[in-house]
Design a protein around this motif. Sequence first.
Motif: not given
Length: 94
Positions: A49-60
């Motif tokens: 389970l881990m947090g991620r983000a796209s280069l545009s900053g969209e969290p997932s």
Amino acid sequence: MTTDTEKTAQQADAFLAGKKKADDAAFMLGRVLAEMDIRVGDRDSWPQLMGRASLSGEPSVYLGTVPMATVRKLVDALIYAESAKRCQRDADDA
């Protein structure tokens, strides 16, 4: 007009802000799962389970592959919670 350096800095700031939001959400989900006796990091319970983000900053939040027994436990808890919420709403309406 922004320079390439400013644009890169803005993109990095957006990424870091999104990553922080995603990490916070992953942490809170991990705490909720712990309350349900589902252990994050345990291969037989909830391996990743881990947090991620796209280069545009969209969290997932990346949930990984979850064993079927854990999925069933989570589904049962969600169904129970929805049922309790509906019963409470029906009681309030009566």
